[in-house]
Design a protein around this motif. Sequence first.
Motif, mmCIF file in Angstrom:
data_model
loop_
_atom_site.group_PDB
_atom_site.id
_atom_site.type_symbol
_atom_site.label_atom_id
_atom_site.label_comp_id
_atom_site.label_asym_id
_atom_site.label_seq_id
_atom_site.Cartn_x
_atom_site.Cartn_y
_atom_site.Cartn_z
ATOM 1 N N LEU A 250 9.719 -17.169 0.358
ATOM 2 C CA LEU A 250 8.674 -16.358 -0.268
ATOM 3 C C LEU A 250 9.067 -14.881 -0.304
ATOM 4 N N GLN A 251 9.768 -14.443 0.723
ATOM 5 C CA GLN A 251 10.139 -13.024 0.797
ATOM 6 C C GLN A 251 11.327 -12.698 -0.103
ATOM 7 N N THR A 252 12.155 -13.729 -0.400
ATOM 8 C CA THR A 252 13.401 -13.426 -1.102
ATOM 9 C C THR A 252 13.292 -13.563 -2.609
ATOM 10 N N VAL A 253 12.434 -14.475 -3.065
ATOM 11 C CA VAL A 253 12.351 -14.683 -4.512
ATOM 12 C C VAL A 253 11.759 -13.446 -5.179
ATOM 13 N N LYS A 254 12.365 -13.129 -6.325
ATOM 14 C CA LYS A 254 11.884 -11.925 -7.022
ATOM 15 C C LYS A 254 10.544 -12.193 -7.687
ATOM 16 N N LEU A 255 9.588 -11.351 -7.367
ATOM 17 C CA LEU A 255 8.253 -11.535 -7.926
ATOM 18 C C LEU A 255 7.744 -10.215 -8.468
ATOM 19 N N MET A 256 6.812 -10.335 -9.383
ATOM 20 C CA MET A 256 6.170 -9.117 -9.876
ATOM 21 C C MET A 256 5.329 -8.510 -8.767
ATOM 22 N N SER A 257 5.175 -7.245 -8.874
ATOM 23 C CA SER A 257 4.330 -6.539 -7.925
ATOM 24 C C SER A 257 2.887 -7.003 -8.091
ATOM 25 N N PRO A 258 2.106 -6.950 -7.045
ATOM 26 C CA PRO A 258 0.721 -7.415 -7.185
ATOM 27 C C PRO A 258 -0.038 -6.555 -8.184
ATOM 28 N N PRO A 259 -1.091 -7.091 -8.749
ATOM 29 C CA PRO A 259 -1.871 -6.279 -9.690
ATOM 30 C C PRO A 259 -2.534 -5.145 -8.930
ATOM 31 N N THR A 260 -2.784 -4.077 -9.634
ATOM 32 C CA THR A 260 -3.302 -2.909 -8.939
ATOM 33 C C THR A 260 -4.734 -2.587 -9.333
ATOM 34 N N ASP A 261 -5.304 -3.394 -10.203
ATOM 35 C CA ASP A 261 -6.674 -3.073 -10.580
ATOM 36 C C ASP A 261 -7.659 -3.475 -9.496
#
Lengths: 370, 760
Positions: B340-351
């Motif tokens: 979970l920590q290594t896979v590239k993911l989008m940043s969480p939404p900020t709204d």
Amino acid sequence: MVANSKKGSNRDLAKALAGMADQVIASANKGRTPSMDIPVRSLANVSFNEKKRYIEMGSAKQQREFFNVNMAKKFMQTMLVAAACRQLEDEGKTTSIRDLFYMIKHRIDGSSENTVDEQTESDAVIEDLEVTAQFIREELNLFAENKGALAGEITLVDSGDTIDARAVGSGGWAIPSIVEDHVIKFKKCTAKFVLLVEKAAVWHRLNQDKYWKKHKCIVLHGGGQPPRGVRRLCWRFVNELKLPLYVYVDNDPWGYYIYSVVKQGSINLAFESQRMAVPSARFIGLSSFDPGTYGLDQKATAIGLDESDIRRAKEILAYPWFQSKAWQKEIHNMLANGVKYELEALTNKSISFVTEEYLPKKIKDKDWLD
Amino acid sequence: MASRKSKAATPTPPPIPEGGRRKKAVKAATAQEMSARQRDISVAEFFQKNRHLLGFDNPRKALLTTVKEAVDNSLDACEEAGILPEIEVKIEVAPSSEGGLPPSVAQATRFTVSVTDNGPGIVKKNVGKVFAKLLYGSKFHRLRQSRGQQGIGISAAGMYGQLTTGKPTRVVSKIAKEPKAHCFEVSIDAKKNEPVEHETKQIDWGREQGTSVTITLEGRFQKGKGSVEEYLELTSIANPHAVFVYIPPEGERREFPRGVDVLPDQPREIKPHPYGIELGMLLKMLQDTKSHWLTGFLASEFVRVSGKAADEICKAAKLSPRAKPRSIMGKDAEALYKALQTVKLMSPPTDCISPIGEKAILAGLYKEIKGDFYTAVTRSPAVYRGNPFVIEAGIAFGNQGFIKKDSDDEKGEQEELSLDDGDGNGNGDSERPKTLAELRKAARLKEKQAKEEIKGPELSRLIRFANRVPLVYQQTACSTYKAAVEVGWRKYGLTQSRGSLPQGSLVIFVHMASVWVPFTSESKEAIADYDEVRKEIRLALQECGRRLGIHLNKIARAKYEMSRRDKFGLYIKEVAEACGKLKHKYGTVNVEKLKKQLQSVASKVTGGEKTEAELKRKENAPEELANTIVVTEQGIQGDVPEGMAPGGAAAPEAAEPIEAAEPAEAEAPAKGKGKSKKGKAGKAPKAAKSAKPVEAKAFKGKAKPAQQSAKAAKGKAGGPPGIDDIPITSFGKQISGKPAKGKAAKAKGKQGGSKQKELF
């Protein structure tokens, strides 16, 4: 105080001073900062004229602007001095530069500031005005405090009073600030030479011993750096009476410089050189070689050079008018010895050593620097 | 989150029981004996023994914490219900247990704190649980920005009161539709962590709706630093949409007026981001999920995990995508956690974050702090450990020593007192003390003057906020402090010693808004020093500092020009009159005209009217706000990188998007509540959408402020604003300084200069 007799130039002065106001008014009309061009009175703007053998002022000018923080006050002071001179001119009066200082000194409305605080400020402005308006101080109806005294084989007329300089007592005749022809006239001169001494104390010794009587001369002093009156008087002795001038000063850089001012003119008053400098003046002493030659107790009488002495000596070494071999040798010798001597050091031998042995021998041997 | 839970639930070694045990301890206890002693510890019991963890370490702090918890609850409740908060805080001296007359405020040890709000009220059956059950609340189970988080605060305060005075918590609550208000007395059964409640009566309450909570507790009342009043001031700065009324046990009632008339956006609730969770939490989530397959679990329980990403994670963890989540334990779980920590993911939404907004911060600072320069910066959202956050910073600066510290003043008074004592010391000579006194007076005057110099010797004041809640204690442990010290304030025209805050009449405001603010401890006093967080704070402060620098430069230049002009003015009369004298007989001079001409030249060369304008600005206090904003905006304009150039266009533009912004705002509360799509819901999702590009940039960590601003500017000109824009544009409406806008005028009117209080 001194009656003004040269009406001819008066119109010009008033007009020239009024012209300064015109410049300000014209600038104000155009919405520009008023300014005046003042010839620069510093080493950078003087040159040594080899041919005439005196210092001449160059053509560099400095713009003095009214609305510039560094110059505003000086600008204002210049205008005040000009207005005061105009007033003197109109009223046909002459005043001392000290008086002028008080004429223009007052509190500026709405502030805790005075127009001038020190006389040095107004004195400097007067010199600025002299070079700017091209009228010398005397023409601006100003004179300095009397400084310097004279005694010797001459009779002169001072403002109508005849002065026999052989009978002027122990104090001598006080040399006025203005010694122009219309104030001082030479009546009779039996002197063979003129001796200008740096200090009053040494002049007293010479006067008391009636040195001038024995050696047929005029002895005068300028109380340190000789003021304009003394220098102008020397100039007149040399140029009008064709007398040789000997300068007798301390053996230190300041003494050298006094000699050079008499001879070539000063940097500050370079514009006056042609009517003050005496290129033929000779440096009779005290030379840095004299203590040896005349067997002075050097340990007892020498004073060590301090930093400012050394700095000044090095500056003088570089002046174009001190480039002769003899002078370079003289100054280098002083620096090498690391000591200076006052004129009074000669008294260490005996009270009248200077009048009876030193000066006669020097002149006889032509032991001077040129 | 996890740590809080573990603290509460793990069987910590039981507290030393009955006294008799020690004597028998010679004989080793058997497992059976030991197990007999092992039992559940109620959270309430735990708290009873560890009250310092929640901010009740001493009577002084207990009073403040009680107010804080009640106010936080009220604000959260009002905002969630879409009501502009009006909160009254009243502190009274309670009669001491011995009876008799109530002691003086300074001596008193028992106080009654009442906090009354205009919120929605609390349903009757919940009153007991809300006020007398620890870990009961609406906030703990959601990942969403809010003031409180654990549902401990107000119950803990009630319990503290109960423990120290034996008095129950009194609650009055009225729901809008009900005719009468309900009064309750609630206390907590510490062993069971259960409320004991009984309704006392129903009354006619003068209010439409609201809740009032009254707690009697052991405390100490103090003024100045760390006081309730200061706390409310700070709260009012960070919550300019709220009105606070403070009624202290003695002295004046004080009102903290509203600075903006718009509720902050309701933050959205989000699911955790894989980067932000801990192993323990992952294990729990695996157990709790309703998904049958691992991929389904990942995609549904986390944000930013697409089906494709879920597959990748499974592959990386070497687990079957069809694995049952509940069966993943031990090594598998650890592998999953690592994946979970290594896979590239989008940043969480900020709204999900609702910053205060630049203009609202300005309004808050302006109304509570007297100064002559204010600026505020809201950074774009950033992310630390999978938690989105927004840093906001602001500055209030008093160029002429307007701002003073309370502590300094007190010190000054003390010094004065001691000096006076010295004078009083009966010196037989009647002359001498007088001259001495005079000398001292002169010295004091001099000192005072020295203080009024532009840069006084006092250190600036840092005010810190997390999710709009002021942080009062442990300043030096806080990331905000470290960042503020790190900023090179000297290049902005302030003095600063190494390793300390800058000097001067300066208030530095820092706010961190996040779904999960990383505190250094349970008592939520300082923000933990994450690199990402500190960097954002530093950048925000640098921007503020830069603007201040520009402002100071301008002032300094104007002052210099003015001093020049004054000097020239003095000389002009002299010169003009000298000219008159010089021209005597050579034509006449109109001296007065010449003076005027020279005066105008002097004025021209000293910056002309601009100089006057720059200096006058400070003297006209009532126009401060508008002007300050002009200054600020100019500052921005002056240094904008090419291409963005709001320049002169900024002002007209700012007016336009107001209309666009309004619907989005109106929509926000509804959105927050989760009551989906009412009539005009169309615009809200759009707003969310337009926020996306900004998020993406923030995630990459490359986005320069300028670019973002450029984006924001575009947003303004074009379609509905993104998250960044909302606060800004909404402010444009509030305090853009355009009298045409009704609300702006209103806002201004409320902030009369007289209401400003010197915060220092």
